[in-house]
Design a protein around this motif. Sequence first.
Motif, short mmCIF file in Angstrom:
data_model
loop_
_atom_site.label_atom_id
_atom_site.label_comp_id
_atom_site.label_asym_id
_atom_site.label_seq_id
_atom_site.Cartn_x
_atom_site.Cartn_y
_atom_site.Cartn_z
N LEU A 65 12.59 -8.03 -2.53
CA LEU A 65 11.06 -7.77 -2.61
C LEU A 65 10.98 -6.61 -3.55
O LEU A 65 11.21 -5.39 -3.23
CB LEU A 65 10.78 -7.72 -1.29
N ILE A 120 8.27 -4.60 -4.98
CA ILE A 120 6.76 -4.28 -4.82
C ILE A 120 5.85 -4.65 -6.06
O ILE A 120 4.79 -5.19 -6.14
CB ILE A 120 6.32 -2.87 -4.38
N LEU A 147 1.65 0.50 3.57
CA LEU A 147 3.09 0.38 3.67
C LEU A 147 3.62 0.09 2.01
O LEU A 147 4.91 0.56 1.99
CB LEU A 147 3.64 -0.77 4.46
N MET A 192 2.83 0.63 -0.75
CA MET A 192 2.63 1.64 -1.77
C MET A 192 3.86 2.85 -1.27
O MET A 192 4.41 3.35 -2.05
CB MET A 192 1.34 2.23 -1.69
N ILE A 193 3.87 3.03 -0.18
CA ILE A 193 5.10 3.82 0.32
C ILE A 193 6.43 3.62 -0.23
O ILE A 193 7.18 4.22 -0.72
CB ILE A 193 5.00 4.34 1.93
N ALA A 194 6.62 2.28 0.31
CA ALA A 194 7.77 1.70 -0.21
C ALA A 194 8.13 1.82 -1.68
O ALA A 194 9.35 1.92 -2.10
CB ALA A 194 8.26 0.30 0.28
N MET A 195 7.02 1.44 -2.46
CA MET A 195 7.23 1.55 -3.96
C MET A 195 7.54 2.88 -4.38
O MET A 195 8.41 3.14 -5.44
CB MET A 195 6.01 1.22 -4.57
N VAL A 196 7.06 3.90 -4.03
CA VAL A 196 7.32 5.23 -4.71
C VAL A 196 7.90 6.21 -3.93
O VAL A 196 8.56 7.09 -4.54
CB VAL A 196 5.68 6.09 -4.67
N PHE A 197 8.38 5.96 -2.61
CA PHE A 197 9.21 6.95 -1.86
C PHE A 197 10.38 6.32 -1.51
O PHE A 197 10.32 5.04 -0.86
CB PHE A 197 8.40 7.49 -0.66
N SER A 198 11.44 6.81 -1.91
CA SER A 198 12.88 6.04 -1.75
C SER A 198 13.69 7.00 -0.65
O SER A 198 13.50 8.34 -0.77
CB SER A 198 13.63 5.89 -3.13
N GLY A 199 14.23 6.35 0.08
CA GLY A 199 15.15 6.99 1.20
C GLY A 199 16.24 7.78 0.67
O GLY A 199 16.95 8.80 0.95
N LEU A 230 -1.14 -2.83 5.41
CA LEU A 230 0.15 -3.33 4.73
C LEU A 230 0.03 -2.98 3.48
O LEU A 230 1.37 -2.89 3.00
CB LEU A 230 -0.01 -5.03 4.61
N THR A 231 -1.07 -2.97 2.73
CA THR A 231 -0.94 -2.20 1.48
C THR A 231 -0.37 -0.80 1.29
O THR A 231 0.44 -0.57 0.27
CB THR A 231 -2.31 -2.51 0.74
#
Lengths: 326, 301
Positions: B160, B162, B124, B126-133, B121-122
């Motif tokens: 949400l 992060i 996930l 981190m990915i959501a925080m630094v990589f944007s679609g 989960l952590t």
Amino acid sequence: MKKRQTNKKDSLPAVPFRTRLHKDLMYIRRHPGMYLMIIPALTVLLIYKFIPYYGILIAFKDYNIFAGKNPLDAIAASDWVGFYWFEKLFKGKDFMKVLMNTLIINFEKIVWIFPIPILCAIMLNEIGHRAYKRLTQTVIYIPHFFSWVIVYGIFLSLLSSSGVVNGFLQALGFEKIGFFTDTSVFRGVLVFTEGWKSIGHTTIVYLAAITGLDMELFDAARVDGAGRLKQIWHITIPGILPSIVLMLILKVGHILDHGFEQVLLFYNSTVYDVADIIQTYVYRQGIGRMEFSYSAALGLFNSVVAFVLIVGANAISRKTLHRSIW
Amino acid sequence: MEKKSQTRRPSGPPRGRQDKMVTAVSYVVMTVLGLVCLLPCLHVASKAVSNNVAVTLGKVYFWPNGFQLDSLRYVLTETGYVNALKNSIVVTVIGVAGSMLITILFAYPLSEPQLRGRGVLTILCMIAMVFSGGLVPTYMVFRTMGFLNTRVALIVPHLLSIFNLLIVRNSFEGLPDGVKESARIDGAGDFQVLFSVVCPMSKPVLATVSMLYAVSYWNNYFDASIYITKDSLKTIQVYLKNVTADINSVADALKSATGAAISSDGMIACAVTLTVIPIIMVYPFVQRYMVQGITIGSEKG
């Protein structure tokens, strides 16, 4: 730090796999609530972050938005074109222009703005009159809460050709300046307004770091006869140096994806040459001119480089300062 | 001499010429900075309440010249300000409530060291925080989901953060274990522990984080500008941008509706002032929690 420790515990070789699996299942059975709690957040991340990752594929396809039942469905229905859009992008003259604009604008912002809040925090800390200190703090912090639209409105009012700044310039016998149309001053407007909006907030961040320093150090320095300047140089600055370096690293990490809303609001077609940054270009090409695949390719380039920069910056900060954003 | 007197008083006001210089420079520079922040706002507000002729001639500086409130009243009632304000309030209130619920619910499991799957989960997050679609793929998804021209499109992007999640998680982690344990021994389930023990103990952090969310909803311009085309759903930021962008047509419409001729400079000043007023009204409250938030943030590292 904490995370690493628990990871280590999880992967201890002494615990056999089946016991671990059993323990996992036991935990999940005993705490179903914990997993229910995760669902809303994961749904949000899925919609806003992870499904768009799938949309990145259009950068490698000749995307036709009407090829399927809906825009997402159309992704699978469109033909693969490999790196066609990337080739087109890197060969075109726009790419270098917007990349350089992004780098130059954000670099200028760092050079001009970065040191100011550090000095301000130190000076604010030197103000002994408590009420005056609080008043100053309150006033310089306000612009942080203004949206970019408000900041734009305020500076439009000040800097337009009939605005008060041009009025002063004329009264002093100078020519009017087209702050929003002159390519030689427009970046200056971006840098100044960025500073105007952010300096107060960053100052207070540093001030919090200064307040957190050990007061006994200052008392001891005073006992040893150190004046204010010496205390600042030998205690305050070394004390907040980790915060300073962390801020700088973060700023550099965001050099490619900073300033979108600001530029989008402030710029116009007369200053595209100096102001068009990657994200505004993606926006105009993608949403405005419906060049979906082409702009998605540039968007992907931007995301990947930004990702590398941020992760790299964070790794440096963790190595050197033992601090990181996560 | 001066040094000797210093050793006798380990704290207190500055002594010595150099110290006094430092203090004087500090006062001067900080005052100048305060004025740089304040005067532009004062100028715009003065323009909003000054006589139209004075505004057009550029005779308004940092104080009203020929005080009047008619322009403000016209802009308030005739340009869609009230509706935009209402939309912004609705989005902010619903958004903050949703964000806080989702953030708290997610932060609690993440703060439990025994949670199975915490590492995944952590990562996930981190990915959501630094990589944007990216802009275009996100737009596609919103279009497919039918979010265009609904308030959902204004809320989902900020539901949400992060960064805020990590602040809440860290504060939950910092709570003493004993309290949670004793509640569990008394038979409280996970939800009960979270809402009746953990949340009440983290009130200051939760207040700060809800402020951070409120600012992000309130100030957002971009999402509203691309996902919303219906006038009835426009937020205050889009309203202000539209007024500044087509100032002449807005002024014409106002003139034909009310017969009042307000200069374009005056109109912009009025619209900006009206947009700033709600912020100034809640500012003392917001500022307190935000400063607190900064302290939390700096302890986080």
